[in-house]
Structures are given as C-alpha cells and as structure tokens.
Design a protein around this motif. Structure first.
Motif, PDB file in Angstrom:
ATOM      1  N   UNK A 138       0.815  -1.217   0.000  1.00  0.00           N
ATOM      2  CA  UNK A 138       0.000   0.000   0.000  1.00  0.00           C
ATOM      3  C   UNK A 138       0.848   1.266   0.000  1.00  0.00           C
ATOM      4  N   UNK A 139       2.147   1.132   0.272  1.00  0.00           N
ATOM      5  CA  UNK A 139       3.036   2.286   0.334  1.00  0.00           C
ATOM      6  C   UNK A 139       3.731   2.494  -1.010  1.00  0.00           C
ATOM      7  N   UNK A 140       4.024   3.757  -1.298  1.00  0.00           N
ATOM      8  CA  UNK A 140       4.684   4.063  -2.572  1.00  0.00           C
ATOM      9  C   UNK A 140       5.525   5.328  -2.435  1.00  0.00           C
ATOM     10  N   UNK A 141       6.755   5.272  -2.924  1.00  0.00           N
ATOM     11  CA  UNK A 141       7.600   6.458  -3.021  1.00  0.00           C
ATOM     12  C   UNK A 141       7.396   7.025  -4.420  1.00  0.00           C
ATOM     13  N   UNK A 142       6.501   7.992  -4.532  1.00  0.00           N
ATOM     14  CA  UNK A 142       6.110   8.517  -5.834  1.00  0.00           C
ATOM     15  C   UNK A 142       7.199   9.383  -6.460  1.00  0.00           C
ATOM     16  N   UNK A 143       8.004  10.016  -5.634  1.00  0.00           N
ATOM     17  CA  UNK A 143       9.084  10.860  -6.149  1.00  0.00           C
ATOM     18  C   UNK A 143      10.278  10.735  -5.226  1.00  0.00           C
ATOM     19  N   UNK A 144      11.466  10.621  -5.815  1.00  0.00           N
ATOM     20  CA  UNK A 144      12.704  10.581  -5.055  1.00  0.00           C
ATOM     21  C   UNK A 144      13.721  11.413  -5.823  1.00  0.00           C
ATOM     22  N   UNK A 145      13.914  12.642  -5.359  1.00  0.00           N
ATOM     23  CA  UNK A 145      14.821  13.565  -6.023  1.00  0.00           C
ATOM     24  C   UNK A 145      16.086  13.759  -5.211  1.00  0.00           C
ATOM     25  N   UNK A 164       7.994  12.461  -2.480  1.00  0.00           N
ATOM     26  CA  UNK A 164       6.554  12.406  -2.229  1.00  0.00           C
ATOM     27  C   UNK A 164       6.236  10.970  -1.845  1.00  0.00           C
ATOM     28  N   UNK A 165       5.672  10.800  -0.649  1.00  0.00           N
ATOM     29  CA  UNK A 165       5.437   9.496  -0.050  1.00  0.00           C
ATOM     30  C   UNK A 165       3.944   9.302   0.151  1.00  0.00           C
ATOM     31  N   UNK A 166       3.429   8.148  -0.212  1.00  0.00           N
ATOM     32  CA  UNK A 166       2.004   7.891  -0.038  1.00  0.00           C
ATOM     33  C   UNK A 166       1.777   6.512   0.563  1.00  0.00           C
ATOM     34  N   UNK A 171      -1.017  11.208   1.276  1.00  0.00           N
ATOM     35  CA  UNK A 171       0.237  11.566   0.602  1.00  0.00           C
ATOM     36  C   UNK A 171       0.901  12.722   1.329  1.00  0.00           C
ATOM     37  N   UNK A 172       2.224  12.677   1.426  1.00  0.00           N
ATOM     38  CA  UNK A 172       2.987  13.755   2.037  1.00  0.00           C
ATOM     39  C   UNK A 172       4.244  14.002   1.208  1.00  0.00           C
ATOM     40  N   UNK A 173       4.485  15.277   0.889  1.00  0.00           N
ATOM     41  CA  UNK A 173       5.771  15.659   0.324  1.00  0.00           C
ATOM     42  C   UNK A 173       6.728  15.963   1.465  1.00  0.00           C
ATOM     43  N   UNK A 174       8.015  15.905   1.208  1.00  0.00           N
ATOM     44  CA  UNK A 174       8.973  16.211   2.275  1.00  0.00           C
ATOM     45  C   UNK A 174      10.254  16.786   1.690  1.00  0.00           C
ATOM     46  N   UNK A 175      10.941  17.574   2.522  1.00  0.00           N
ATOM     47  CA  UNK A 175      12.302  18.030   2.268  1.00  0.00           C
ATOM     48  C   UNK A 175      13.206  17.297   3.252  1.00  0.00           C
ATOM     49  N   UNK A 205       4.516  23.653   1.074  1.00  0.00           N
ATOM     50  CA  UNK A 205       4.735  23.667   2.523  1.00  0.00           C
ATOM     51  C   UNK A 205       4.887  22.230   2.988  1.00  0.00           C
ATOM     52  N   UNK A 206       5.972  21.634   2.570  1.00  0.00           N
ATOM     53  CA  UNK A 206       6.259  20.262   2.966  1.00  0.00           C
ATOM     54  C   UNK A 206       7.016  20.256   4.294  1.00  0.00           C
ATOM     55  N   UNK A 207       6.846  19.217   5.106  1.00  0.00           N
ATOM     56  CA  UNK A 207       7.633  19.136   6.336  1.00  0.00           C
ATOM     57  C   UNK A 207       9.122  18.989   6.026  1.00  0.00           C
ATOM     58  N   UNK A 208       9.937  19.648   6.824  1.00  0.00           N
ATOM     59  CA  UNK A 208      11.388  19.530   6.722  1.00  0.00           C
ATOM     60  C   UNK A 208      11.821  18.433   7.688  1.00  0.00           C
ATOM     61  N   UNK A 209      12.433  17.404   7.158  1.00  0.00           N
ATOM     62  CA  UNK A 209      12.828  16.248   7.961  1.00  0.00           C
ATOM     63  C   UNK A 209      14.314  16.334   8.290  1.00  0.00           C
ATOM     64  N   UNK A 210      14.621  16.496   9.567  1.00  0.00           N
ATOM     65  CA  UNK A 210      16.005  16.482  10.013  1.00  0.00           C
ATOM     66  C   UNK A 210      16.347  15.049  10.436  1.00  0.00           C
TER      67      UNK A 210
END
Length: 285
Positions: A138-145, A164-166, A171-175, A205-210
């Motif tokens: 059910x999980x998918x990494x739609x974008x990996x830049x 972009x993770x779903x 779905x959530x985008x992230x930095x 306005x994606x969450x910034x992941x440290x």
C-alpha cells in the motif's frame, strides 16, 4: 557474458534487463550506491545481487570503488555508472556522449568527494523508503529527487533530498536535511529560513525532515527548533537508525512521534494553480 567493445553499446542491449535500466537511472540521479543499498532496492538474495553487479561491471555499465576500513578490512563496494553506463544514460536523455576520460574523471571526483558519506546517507533515506514499499504494497515512493534535482526545480532551497510518499489514500511531500554531526546545531536549525521563504511565495509547505545521527543530537536540535518558523514550516526529527516510514518522526513542539505519512503537507497555492513556472516547467519565485 561477452565484453563490450568501446563502440559496441548496442551489442550490450540483449544483456540489459528492465531492472538493470532502473539501477542505471538511479545511479544517474543519485551518483553512488553501496552493494547493501542495491540489494535492498532490487534483490532478495545478496549473492544474486553480487553476481549481477559483477556482470554489469564486466559490460562497462557499472564501476566501483572502496576504501580501507579503520581498524582493518574494507568498506563495502561503492557502485557508480561505468563508461558504458554514462553512454547509455546520455543516449536515453539526449545528452552529448561522454568520452572515456570524462567518465573516469567523474568517478574519480566522486570517490574523492569529502561529502561522500553525507551523500550516501541521503541516498540511504530513499533506499529505506523504497525497501519499505517492497514489504508494504500500500506504500509508494512517488518521487525521489536528489539535491541537484530539487535545487534545479525550486531554486532557492538546497535540501539533501526531496520526495513524495504515499500510503493508501494519504500523501505527504517532504524536504530532507541529513545531519551527520559536523555542523553547529544553530546552523542546522537556521536551514528552516529558506523553506519559509519558499512557502511564503506560494511554494510547497512540505515538512522539513532532520535526519540526525544520534538521539543526543536530536534532543539538542529540538532545543534550537523551539518556536522557530513554526507558523510557516513544519519540521520533525528522527535518527538514522530508524525506518523513516514508521512512527519515528518527532515534530517540533510535539510530545509523540508519528509516521511520515501523518505529517502535514501542502503543495502550495502556486504549485496547485500551476503558476510561476517557466517554459521548461521550473518553479520560479
């Protein structure tokens, strides 16, 4: 398996699988992956992975390097595009064909890059999310830049990665900001400023992941994050040892950890309206 002649790229094609092409594209995008990372991405059996990587190296599609390990032994093999891999990717994307000298210099610069560990750690984040999708349909990494791709698209920010993770319908985008403990924590926290600028201009306005290297480092980083840009940018922390898809993310100011997909995410008004893009689709501020 036959060795390829320098001018015989087409002769290699019968030996190249769709999985091989996916690997070539990943290395084109992200520069370097270890044997363990490639195993996690594409293979069930480690021995099968090792055999296939050796075959691709014999075809000139991949190359590799490794260093001695402190205390004895060797680090894992680090895999990059070989000369034929560079040629193949250049043909696939309409780029000028590289010379053998150019391909060799590219690998030499990469292997001597003082930020190699940082790059591999950033790549590990995408590897772990992709590996998670292999266990959870059910999980998918739609974008990996990579950093380079994100910088080209968004100009004012330089994250170590973007995705972009779903999961299911969420779905959530992230930095991604990878922390290896080499920078002062005040400087690490100050990286939120550039994301705030992007958000105020209508960008995502994606969450910034440290992604930090230790629990102690994480605790001290939260002291720096308290109240900083909280009204504009959401940020969260987790340590490198964790599976980034799971409930390991501690948002700034929160008292419980959440899954990556549970973090708030907004594509932004400019992106949602398809505004502020140039003729090449690059987001402009």
């Amino acid at each position: 398996m036959p060795q390829s002649r320098p001018d015989g790229l087409l002769a290699i094609y019968p030996h190249v699988t769709s999985r091989d092409r996916q690997l070539l594209q990943l290395l084109d995008d992200h520069q370097v992956l270890t044997t363990d990372q490639i195993h996690a991405l594409f293979f069930h059996a480690r021995r099968t992975c090792q055999i296939r990587l050796t075959e691709l190296r014999a075809l000139g599609l991949l190359d590799r390097f490794r260093f001695a390990r402190d205390g004895g032994g060797s680090q894992p093999w680090h895999w990059t595009l070989g000369h034929n891999g560079h040629r193949f990717q250049a043909a696939a994307h309409g780029r000028a064909e590289p010379t053998a000298r150019t391909s060799r210099q590219t690998m030499q610069r990469l292997s001597a890059n003082p930020n190699l560990t940082h790059l591999l750690t950033a790549n590990e984040f995408g590897v772990r999310l992709t590996a998670h999708t292999r266990r959870h349909p059910a999980a998918r990494l739609q974008r990996w830049w990579s950093e380079a791709s994100a910088r080209t698209q968004f100009r004012v920010i330089t994250p170590d990665g973007h995705g972009v993770w779903s999961v299911g319908g969420s779905t959530v985008g992230y930095w991604l900001e990878v922390d290896t403990g080499t920078e002062p924590l005040g400087k690490v926290a100050a990286k939120l400023d550039k994301y705030a600028v992007l958000a105020r201009q209508g960008g995502p306005r994606y969450p910034v992941l440290f992604w930090v290297h230790s629990e102690d480092r994480e605790e001290h980083l939260h002291a720096q994050l308290r109240g900083r840009r909280a009204e504009v940018v959401v940020c969260a922390t987790a340590v490198h040892a964790a599976d980034p898809a799971e409930a390991v993310w501690l948002p700034a100011g929160a008292d419980r950890r959440v899954r990556l997909v549970e973090l708030p995410s907004d594509h932004g008004r400019a992106v949602a309206a398809n505004a502020n893009f140039d003729e090449n689709g690059v987001f402009l501020l």
